[in-house]
Design an enzyme around this catalytic site. Structure first.
Site, PDB file in Angstrom:
ATOM      1  N   LYS A  39       0.760  -0.793   0.070  1.00  0.00           N
ATOM      2  CA  LYS A  39      -0.459   0.176  -0.187  1.00  0.00           C
ATOM      3  C   LYS A  39       1.190   1.204  -0.143  1.00  0.00           C
ATOM      4  O   LYS A  39       2.378   1.345   0.244  1.00  0.00           O
ATOM      5  CB  LYS A  39      -0.995   0.137   1.398  1.00  0.00           C
ATOM      6  CG  LYS A  39      -0.283  -0.010   2.410  1.00  0.00           C
ATOM      7  CD  LYS A  39      -1.069  -0.787   3.633  1.00  0.00           C
ATOM      8  CE  LYS A  39      -0.326  -0.717   4.807  1.00  0.00           C
ATOM      9  NZ  LYS A  39      -1.373  -1.230   6.166  1.00  0.00           N
ATOM     10  N   TYR A 259      15.010  29.578  10.562  1.00  0.00           N
ATOM     11  CA  TYR A 259      13.676  30.206  10.592  1.00  0.00           C
ATOM     12  C   TYR A 259      13.821  30.470  12.116  1.00  0.00           C
ATOM     13  O   TYR A 259      14.188  29.015  12.666  1.00  0.00           O
ATOM     14  CB  TYR A 259      12.746  29.145  10.639  1.00  0.00           C
ATOM     15  CG  TYR A 259      12.226  29.881   8.701  1.00  0.00           C
ATOM     16  CD1 TYR A 259      11.874  31.056   8.293  1.00  0.00           C
ATOM     17  CD2 TYR A 259      11.822  28.733   8.363  1.00  0.00           C
ATOM     18  CE1 TYR A 259      11.442  31.165   7.048  1.00  0.00           C
ATOM     19  CE2 TYR A 259      11.450  29.096   6.226  1.00  0.00           C
ATOM     20  CZ  TYR A 259      11.346  30.066   6.279  1.00  0.00           C
ATOM     21  OH  TYR A 259      11.053  30.653   4.656  1.00  0.00           O
ATOM     22  N   MET A 307      10.796  24.244   3.756  1.00  0.00           N
ATOM     23  CA  MET A 307      10.397  23.232   2.585  1.00  0.00           C
ATOM     24  C   MET A 307      10.849  22.911   1.985  1.00  0.00           C
ATOM     25  O   MET A 307      10.971  21.528   1.839  1.00  0.00           O
ATOM     26  CB  MET A 307       9.232  24.481   2.090  1.00  0.00           C
ATOM     27  CG  MET A 307       8.503  23.772   1.101  1.00  0.00           C
ATOM     28  SD  MET A 307       7.209  24.992   0.317  1.00  0.00           S
ATOM     29  CE  MET A 307       6.028  25.942   0.898  1.00  0.00           C
TER      30      MET A 307
HETATM   31  C1  LIG Z   1      -0.273  -1.488   6.833  1.00  0.00           C
HETATM   32  C2  LIG Z   1      -0.538  -3.645   6.804  1.00  0.00           C
HETATM   33  C3  LIG Z   1       0.260  -4.603   7.397  1.00  0.00           C
HETATM   34  C4  LIG Z   1       1.807  -4.344   7.166  1.00  0.00           C
HETATM   35  O1  LIG Z   1       2.872  -3.822   8.526  1.00  0.00           O
HETATM   36  P1  LIG Z   1       3.870  -4.037   8.409  1.00  0.00           P
HETATM   37  O2  LIG Z   1       3.508  -3.431   9.699  1.00  0.00           O
HETATM   38  O3  LIG Z   1       3.666  -2.845   7.396  1.00  0.00           O
HETATM   39  O4  LIG Z   1       4.285  -5.099   8.147  1.00  0.00           O
HETATM   40  C5  LIG Z   1      -0.505  -6.401   7.878  1.00  0.00           C
HETATM   41  N1  LIG Z   1      -2.313  -5.731   7.830  1.00  0.00           N
HETATM   42  C6  LIG Z   1      -2.805  -4.826   7.676  1.00  0.00           C
HETATM   43  C7  LIG Z   1      -4.461  -5.803   7.933  1.00  0.00           C
HETATM   44  C8  LIG Z   1      -2.214  -3.534   6.896  1.00  0.00           C
HETATM   45  O5  LIG Z   1      -3.288  -2.308   6.765  1.00  0.00           O
END
Ligand SMILES: *Cc1c(COP(=O)(O)O)cnc(C)c1O
Length: 370
Positions: A39, A259, A307
């Site tokens: 993801k 800054y 930035m």
């Molecule tokens: C993001 C996610 C993972 C992976 O988790 P990590 O900690 O990055 O290994 C696994 N299962 C679900 C449901 C997730 O949302």
């Protein structure tokens, strides 16, 4: 001219290290399939290059959060199994069917919708089902499981390919919720139609083999981070962010840096400015707390992160190693991403997924991958 030369910063993704991390986790969990969570564009590493490299290493199952990410995985790995965690949105059933995406169903309503789709399609459809054993986020809760156990015909038309649950505290091995969630999951599995089951994210792998079950969902560890204090195993570094020095200031009269004038300089010092800032995902919270590496020397980040710019004190580094055009490692290359995240009071996940689109991304390794 190579495009990375046009940019002030280069993000190198080591696809061989990524593949090796997958193999390491796969060896650690014999008997369980090792799926990859990709993801957020493979945690900032790029689905289009990360997925083929993982597929070539032997990974067959991929998880995304959103359907459009699933479409990108399908394009990158035509023969892979692709599961979409955030569920089935009404109106998107065509997208799921056309791209052969398997939705993770998170409620009885999702289950009813998928079952109707199967009836309309005139064939059985695959589905994964998420059970919420303690996150209070997505998934079926106790009462839903009771209903499903009493009325398995709610699953008519569905091939359940996976039951999954997500641990809330896997990065805290001593937390009692780890064992409680696994026990509840096992209890529920005993009352539901049999199908493969999955409990582990990256950190949970290290809680013990009892939770490995049929499939692990490896995310952040694939990308070179070490999310669990329960192991001394080190994952190979995948992400290396380097920024070019744009200018070097020789300071010999007292003045301040950046800054808010938060960093006073009194003695003679050399301050290097690089072209990466919070607009590139290098968190502002790291101001005054982080470090870089140039020419093998560790250099402190001084002043606030702007930035588009950050400043390092390079006084202790010889001129021939730290000069305009030289590259400073800001993540990886001697800057441990987990330690850096702690310095910024966050987690490596946030650093990885925040890596912006302004870098020249260079994918190294991945032999046999176009
Ligand atoms: C993001 C996610 C993972 C992976 O988790 P990590 O900690 O990055 O290994 C696994 N299962 C679900 C449901 C997730 O949302």
């Amino acid at each position: 001219m190579r495009t990375e030369n046009l940019r002030a910063a280069v993000l190198t993704i080591d696809l061989d290290a990524l593949a090796e991390n997958w193999r390491t986790l796969d060896r650690l969990t014999p008997g369980a399939e090792t799926a990859a969570v990709v993801k957020a564009d493979a945690y900032g590493c790029g689905i289009a290059r990360a997925v083929p490299a993982l597929r070539a290493a032997g990974c067959r199952t991929f998880f995304t959060a959103h359907p459009h990410e699933g479409v990108a995985v399908r394009a990158a790995a035509p023969d892979a199994r692709v599961l979409v965690l955030n569920g089935l949105l009404p109106g998107l059933e065509g997208l799921f069917l056309d791209n052969d995406l398997v939705p993770v169903l998170n409620s009885l309503d999702d289950i009813a919708l998928r079952s109707r789709q199967a009836r309309n399609a005139g064939r059985r459809l695959p589905a994964a089902i998420h059970l919420d054993t303690g996150m209070t986020r997505l998934g079926l809760v106790d009462a839903d499981v009771d209903r499903l156990a009493a009325a398995p015909d709610l699953l008519d038309g569905l091939d359940v390919v996976l039951w999954l649950t997500h641990p809330a505290c896997a990065d805290t091995p001593e937390h009692p919720l780890n064992a409680a969630q696994l026990a509840l999951f096992r209890d529920w599995l005993g009352r539901l139609p049999p199908a493969p089951a999955s409990f582990c994210n990256s950190a949970a792998i290290h809680l013990g083999a009892a939770g490995h079950l049929d499939l692990i969902r490896a995310g952040v560890a694939l990308y070179g981070t070490n999310p669990s204090p329960a192991t001394t195993l080190r994952m190979r570094e995948v992400v290396h962010l380097q920024a070019r020095i744009l200018q070097v200031h020789r300071v010999d009269t007292p003045r301040s840096v950046g800054y808010g004038a938060t960093h006073p300089v009194t003695g003679p010092r050399r301050i290097a400015t690089v072209g990466v800032g919070y607009g590139d995902g290098y968190l502002r919270a790291l101001g005054g707390k982080a470090w870089g590496v140039v020419g093998g020397h560790r250099v402190p980040l001084v002043g606030r992160v702007s930035m588009d710019l950050s400043t390092f004190d390079i006084t202790d580094v010889p001129d021939r190693l730290a000069h305009p055009g030289a590259l400073v490692s800001m993540i990886g290359g001697g800057v441990d991403i987990d330690a850096l995240a702690r310095a910024g009071d966050t987690i490596a996940y946030e650093l990885l997924t925040g890596l912006g689109s302004r870098y020249a991304r260079v994918h190294a390794g991945g032999a046999g991958v176009a």
